[in-house]
Scaffold this active site. Structure first.
Site, PDB file in Angstrom:
ATOM      1  N   HIS A   1      40.406  29.366  41.477  1.00 36.22           N
ATOM      2  CA  HIS A   1      41.552  29.387  42.378  1.00 36.22           C
ATOM      3  C   HIS A   1      41.032  29.546  43.914  1.00 36.22           C
ATOM      4  O   HIS A   1      39.488  30.100  43.726  1.00 36.22           O
ATOM      5  CB  HIS A   1      42.481  30.660  42.406  1.00 36.22           C
TER       6      HIS A   1
ATOM      7  N   CYS B   1      39.081  45.510  41.088  1.00 33.78           N
ATOM      8  CA  CYS B   1      37.851  44.528  40.570  1.00 33.78           C
ATOM      9  C   CYS B   1      37.253  43.743  41.747  1.00 33.78           C
ATOM     10  O   CYS B   1      37.871  43.944  42.889  1.00 33.78           O
ATOM     11  CB  CYS B   1      38.142  43.599  39.507  1.00 33.78           C
TER      12      CYS B   1
END
Length: 729
Positions: free
Chosen positions: A65, A249
């Site tokens: 992405h 994250c």
């Protein structure tokens, strides 16, 4: 997501063998629909994002992405590979590939797609349906959430996925909405499209009595939870166990939301109310303070520091990596419940200092102390560089008498170079005046996070006030950190927990540190500092040379590590109130620190065959690093052959330090290498000392390397080259 993926954007027989080919194949479908204006430009953006961190996830999933100026609207393409494609996931190749394209600057759209998709991927029925679907339109509809997956979709071969609560929960998650008919075990799950930070909300006073809670995503088949019953009737029975969690994250996208989904589902299955704050790449919405206050426990599932962690102070806490939040969600909830039942109230939450994570479990006290001190020194260095170099420039332009110039706020002549020199000197002096407070403040910060800053800075300022100097700053920082850590361990009533980090802890710790610095330890330290200053001022002859040898050895022993930083900080501390002795120390420290990289660079030129090709390339950069006083330039050589490189560097550094002191060279700038030679006292002798030490280190390292058996040396070089090629490949 209705327009983001269509049947034309689905490839159920993706034939690509590499992740680059897969991205190109799916991107070509986007271009055909006019979603991408420049295919190669978009693929370059995808590759750049992939280079930051692999986008493969456990369970055979790849999610390449990016945001790109070549994208006209948010788009999702899906491909299924029979052979599997390596996207860097720990458990192997991916057979389900999702290519996500968002327009440049479209953070909200980008994050919405990714978070929604990541949450759905936690449902085995969803991924199982994708693996067995034979119709592109049906697959696109399934991904959009227009229809739930089959109730008994096969999931064989899927690894790493968290178990779904039940088929109804899976359907609700995929469809992106709560299902009032869901089983009671689904309480706490959220719709896939809901913002993660509000996916599940603990009941507030006067909460809904029955049915789905539209603002929270909670559903109860019985019509009301125990907590809601209590609110409705006015009684006060103990409600369900409440947990607040934070997930994050490094990229703030996939794992962040997958962990949130897993925790919410595990909480629902266990009858625990779980509220998750996802700290994603586009920012985060903070949990309501009343929700945090009502929580019985906290779970941190993160790979990056939790932002504003002090909000969760004083509660039972489980702190793990984000992947544990995905794979062990039920265990984490059980663990935090156990801690609460045992009364294990965690001290005020602490985030690792950006420089070093201090105080990890299992570390010895010496290791923790080193990290705390390094934290303070690391934050101090920018002030040293800025302040010291400005002072040096002021001296270079206006001469040493510029220190007696009037304040530029009262007298400044635009066309007079001495006014500009005075400006540089006075700005540098103010920056330099922060050295001790910053050192003390960030030592305390490394120990106790943000609550340690106030008493640390206060203690550092007191150290300057009582002339305790650099040593006083070290002690003040440690005192502040220990004081705050002690206060944090105290059990306090719930009403006080919210104000502890911002009011109570800074107030009490500042009083304690102030008392200790002014009335207990400050005066003895100030006397010790004065004695050290007098000793440095009186250095001459053999004593100066011995100190130069010691400083040279320290600078070159760990090549930028803790011992190097101690010697450097010692020298810089003397510049706050410069004397002839402290200026000599600064000169010796910088000269010795330049030797290791310069010596390694010279050695690779003189006898290159003793070094690998990679080391010879590193040698070219070491010339510049050494000349700039960046001792770390020798680390690649020391890492490859420490027993020969480090002793050689230490001997050369000791020679340079001794000669610099013997030649009585002085330096008022704390950094700069050869670029501040005009500011050095006895510059030619100073350069001679550096050259001498460099030659000694070079000769010694070549002698030691040449003493190896030829076949051993060749094998070592060959192995190192092969290893480098393997890593590059």
């Amino acid at each position: 997501m209705s327009d983001m993926i269509t049947a034309d954007l689905v490839d159920l027989d993706l034939a690509a063998a590499t992740k680059e080919a897969a991205a190109r194949s799916l991107a070509e479908r986007m271009r055909e629909l006019g979603r991408i204006t420049d295919l190669d430009g978009f693929l370059a953006d995808v590759a750049a994002r992939e280079a930051q961190m692999p986008t493969g996830l456990d369970g055979g999933i790849g999610i390449p992405h990016c945001r790109s100026e070549h994208v006209t609207e948010p788009t999702l393409a899906f491909g299924r590979s029979a052979a599997g494609i390596d996207f860097g996931a720990p458990d192997g190749p991916a057979d389900l590939i999702f290519l996500i394209a968002a327009p440049a600057g479209a953070d909200d759209a980008h994050l919405t797609i990714l978070s929604s998709l990541a949450r759905r991927l936690m449902d085995e029925s969803f991924t199982g349906a994708l693996r067995t679907s034979t119709d592109r339109s049906a697959t696109a509809s399934l991904i959009r959430g227009d229809a739930p997956p089959p109730a008994k979709a096969p999931v064989a071969g899927e690894a790493g996925a968290a178990p779904s609560s039940d088929d109804g929960a899976a359907a609700a998650s995929v469809a992106g909405s709560s299902d009032s008919g869901a089983d009671a075990s689904d309480a706490g799950t959220s719709g896939a499209g809901a913002p993660a930070s509000t996916a599940t909300t603990a009941p507030q006073s006067g909460g809904d009595a029955a049915g789905p809670d539209a603002g929270t995503g909670r559903t109860d088949a019985a019509g009301a939870t125990a907590a809601d019953d209590g609110a409705a009737t006015g009684s006060a029975p103990r409600g369900p166990f409440r947990v607040v969690a934070v997930t994050s994250c490094p990229t703030g996208i996939a794992h962040t939301y997958m962990a949130a989904e897993a925790l919410e589902k595990a909480g629902g299955a266990a009858g625990v109310e779980v509220v998750v704050e996802t700290q994603g790449s586009a920012g985060f919405a903070r949990l309501d303070p009343t929700v945090i206050a009502a929580a019985d426990g906290v779970i941190f599932a993160h790979d990056v520091p939790v932002r504003d962690k002090e909000r969760f102070a004083g509660k039972p806490t489980v702190d793990v990596g984000v992947k544990a939040g995905i794979s062990r969600a039920a265990e984490l909830i059980a663990e935090v419940r156990g801690k609460a039942e045992r009364g294990e109230v965690t001290a005020a939450a602490r985030t690792a200092a950006p420089v070093d994570r201090a105080g990890e479990p299992g570390e010895g006290y010496g290791t923790k102390l080193r990290k705390w001190l390094m934290s303070g020194v690391s934050y101090m260095v920018p002030f040293v560089a800025a302040g010291g170099l400005l002072i040096a420039l002021g001296f270079a332009i206006g001469g040493y008498e510029i220190s007696d110039a009037k304040s530029v706020a009262e007298h400044f002549v635009w066309a007079d170079h001495t006014s500009w020199a005075a400006l540089l000197f006075q700005v540098g002096g103010l920056a330099f005046s922060f050295l001790v407070p910053v050192l003390a403040g960030y030592i305390a910060y490394g120990m106790a996070d943000r609550p340690g800053l106030v008493p640390g800075f206060v203690g550092g300022a007191i150290s300057l006030t009582i002339n305790a100097g650099f040593l006083g700053g070290l002690i003040a920082g440690l005192l502040a950190g220990f004081t705050v850590m002690t206060i944090q361990r105290l059990k306090v009533p719930k009403p006080l927990r919210g104000i502890m980090p911002v009011v109570v802890i800074p107030l009490i710790s500042s009083i304690v540190v102030g008392f200790l610095m002014f009335l207990v330890v400050g005066k003895p330290v100030a006397e010790l500092q004065q004695a050290l200053t007098d000793w440095l001022s009186g250095l001459s002859g053999a004593n100066a040379v011995i100190l130069g040898v010691l400083l040279g050895l320290m600078m070159c022993f760990d090549l930028g590590g803790p011992l190097n930083k101690v010697a450097y900080a010692f020298a810089v501390g003397g510049l706050a109130n410069p004397t002839e002795g402290s200026l000599k120390v600064m000169a010796a420290v910088m000269a010795a620190g330049m030797v290791p990289p310069l010596a390694m660079a010279l050695a690779t030129v003189v006898r290159g065959r003793l070094f690998t090709k990679t080391e010879r390339e590193n040698g070219k950069a070491a010339w510049v690093l050494g000349a700039s006083f960046i001792t770390e330039g020798a680390i690649p050589f020391a890492a490859a052959d420490p027993l020969r490189v480090i002793p050689s560097a230490m001997v050369g550094g000791a020679v340079t330090g001794a000669l610099s002191m013997l030649f009585e060279c002085t330096l008022r700038a704390p950094h700069g290498g050869i670029f501040v030679v005009p500011l050095i006292g006895n510059p030619f002798l100073y350069l001679l000392a550096i050259v001498a030490g460099t030659l000694v280190s070079t000769g010694l390292v070549l002698l030691l390397k040449g003493a190896r058996k030829p076949d051993q040396a060749a094998a070592s070089a060959e192995a190192a080259s092969a290893e480098k090629v393997s890593v590059a490949a």
